[in-house]
Every structure is written in structure tokens, then in C-alpha cells.
Design an enzyme around this catalytic site. Sequence first.
Site, mmCIF file in Angstrom:
data_model
loop_
_atom_site.group_PDB
_atom_site.id
_atom_site.type_symbol
_atom_site.label_atom_id
_atom_site.label_comp_id
_atom_site.label_asym_id
_atom_site.label_seq_id
_atom_site.Cartn_x
_atom_site.Cartn_y
_atom_site.Cartn_z
ATOM 1 C CB SER A 117 -1.701 -0.822 7.402
ATOM 2 O OG SER A 117 -1.295 -1.816 8.329
ATOM 3 C CE1 TYR A 144 3.247 -0.507 6.478
ATOM 4 C CE2 TYR A 144 2.074 -1.514 8.326
ATOM 5 C CZ TYR A 144 2.223 -1.298 6.961
ATOM 6 O OH TYR A 144 1.330 -1.862 6.079
ATOM 7 C CE LYS A 180 4.705 -9.973 4.355
ATOM 8 N NZ LYS A 180 4.861 -8.547 3.971
#
Length: 333
Positions: A117, A144, A180
Amino acid sequence: MIVITGGAGFIGSAMLWELNRRGEENVIIVDDLGFTTTEKWRNLSGLHFADFIPIELFPGLLERNALEGISAIIHMGANSSTTETDADHLLANNFGYSKKIASFCMQHEVRLIYASSAATYGDGSNGYSDAIEGMAALRPLNMYGYSKQLFDHWAVKHHILNHAAGLKFFNVYGPNEYHKGDMSSVVYKAFHQIGEHGVLNLFQSHRPDYRDGEQSRDFVYIKDCTRIMAWMLETPSATGLFNIGCGTPRSFNDLAAATFSALDRQILINYTPMPESLRDKYQYYTCADITRLREAGFSETLTSIEDGIREYVQHYLASANPYFDYTKPTSNA
């Protein structure tokens, strides 16, 4: 046979579409469809695959070597919420689960392409280079991003990245992201906001070196992401970490203009104060350094936000059937 974890999600289902349009249907989808209110199942309804395996069963099947003939695993499955506060949950889902998949791929010489990411870059103060040598200096801003960084470090330590490709996606937008919620793209939110109110709200700038709406991001169309991943399946020499973006930052004003244009509407932007809770964590600029991707051999032209947003809005968001399937355009915008 190819396995896609998170195959009913945004990038996973788009990759299934990419494989289908290339003639590949021998694909296993691994995912959790969750509550029916998410309606992630719609991402799969127009596509073709061989089987569906729940996420909790997949690691055990790998451990027993019960799935024969796997040539590649595209590991997109994760909890991608940047506001998730359950650290143990993120470690189990984004770190522990990924280790099991990577270990199987190493043992059985299976090609692994996984989602890292761009959140690993934190505030960007240490740059956006995907070179492994600079990983130790990165400081993610949320749990995250940290869970993704942990796996990247583990993959380096255990030589996984000598054979696998870890992808650092920047700001991806495109079909199949509707489920999402708050994590959907600015393009998706802008389309609905303009449709409902005729005006788009953007954050004011709270820095003197940026005018309102000139905060910039590297926006990348989902079809570019899937083209890159398909190329990586065919190019096992592409190993290590790779930024997945366009390499060209564009402002939110640019994105707004492209969205209004795609809707054939006059530009109306309202700049609103940024919540104080976000001001210390807000990124005013992101840009993917895609030098390594180019040096590895991917030479195709990437989609501008004007072309990508036009296709996304006119052929998907404004359509009665906004999902990937065979009736949609297969040419890249």
C-alpha cells in the site's frame, strides 16, 4: 489455475475481468461476501471463474496442498480501512494471513503478486521511492499502513520479494468500488455529490503554499492497475516492490473539472474547512515514483484522469449496470 484473494472486492474483481477478457476463466475466487447490504456479489455476477472459497477455509487448503495446479496467487484480500482501530484484527488479516499465502508460494514455486500500500509512505516526508533500501525510513500514519509495512519487511527478510511482486497502489478509482463506503474514491463521491446537489465540496487548504483545491494526488485508473498486474503475471522477472500510480500528481481541482466535464455540467466547487482532527495528518501531495516499474519493462501509456474519469462516469457510474462485465468497453480509456 490462478487464485485471486479479495476477488469480490474492488481491485480483485477488476482483475478477474482483466483475466476474463484475456480468455482466462480457470480462476478461484477467495473472499468473504459479508452481509448482503454490501452487495459485493454483484462484482462477480457478470464474470467467469471456476470456484469460490471462503477466506477462512483457504489457508487450511493451502497447508494440506488440496488445491492442485495453482500457477499464481494474486493476493488482494485485506482489511483496507485506514480508520480501523482493531490492531489485532489488522495484524491477523493483513500480516498473518499474507504470511501463510507467501510461505505456500515459496514452497511450491507459485508466482505471488500481492497488495502492499502507498499508506506505508505515511506523510510522504521520506519520499515515495519503492526501493527496498529505503523501507526502514518509512513511517505509516495509521495501523492499516503499518500492517502492510510489517508484511513488506517480513517478505524482504524471508527473501519472498526475490520471487514475488508487492504493489503499492496509490489513489485507485474505477468500476466495482461502490461497496467501499468512506473508502471509495474521490471520483465516485464527486459523481454522486454533483448528481444530488449540483456542487462539489472540496477541502480548503490550510497551508500558504497551496491554494484551495490544489492539493495533489497520484490518481490511477483501475484498468491501468489490472493491465500492470496482467503484465506481471507474464513477467516473472518483475520482482520486489512496485508503486502503482501514474507518476503524475493532479490536483483535486483537476479531478473536479474532469468530473463536471464528463457530466456535461458547469463547474461549481465549494471549499469547506478541513476538520481540525485531519489537519495534522492530511497529505497535500502524493506522487508514485514509477521508475522501477518502467525499468522492469512495463512501457504502456497510462490513462489521464480526463480520459479515465470520462469512461468511468459515462460508461459505468451513469449506467444502469455499473459493474465490470463483457458488455462494457474493453479498450483502455
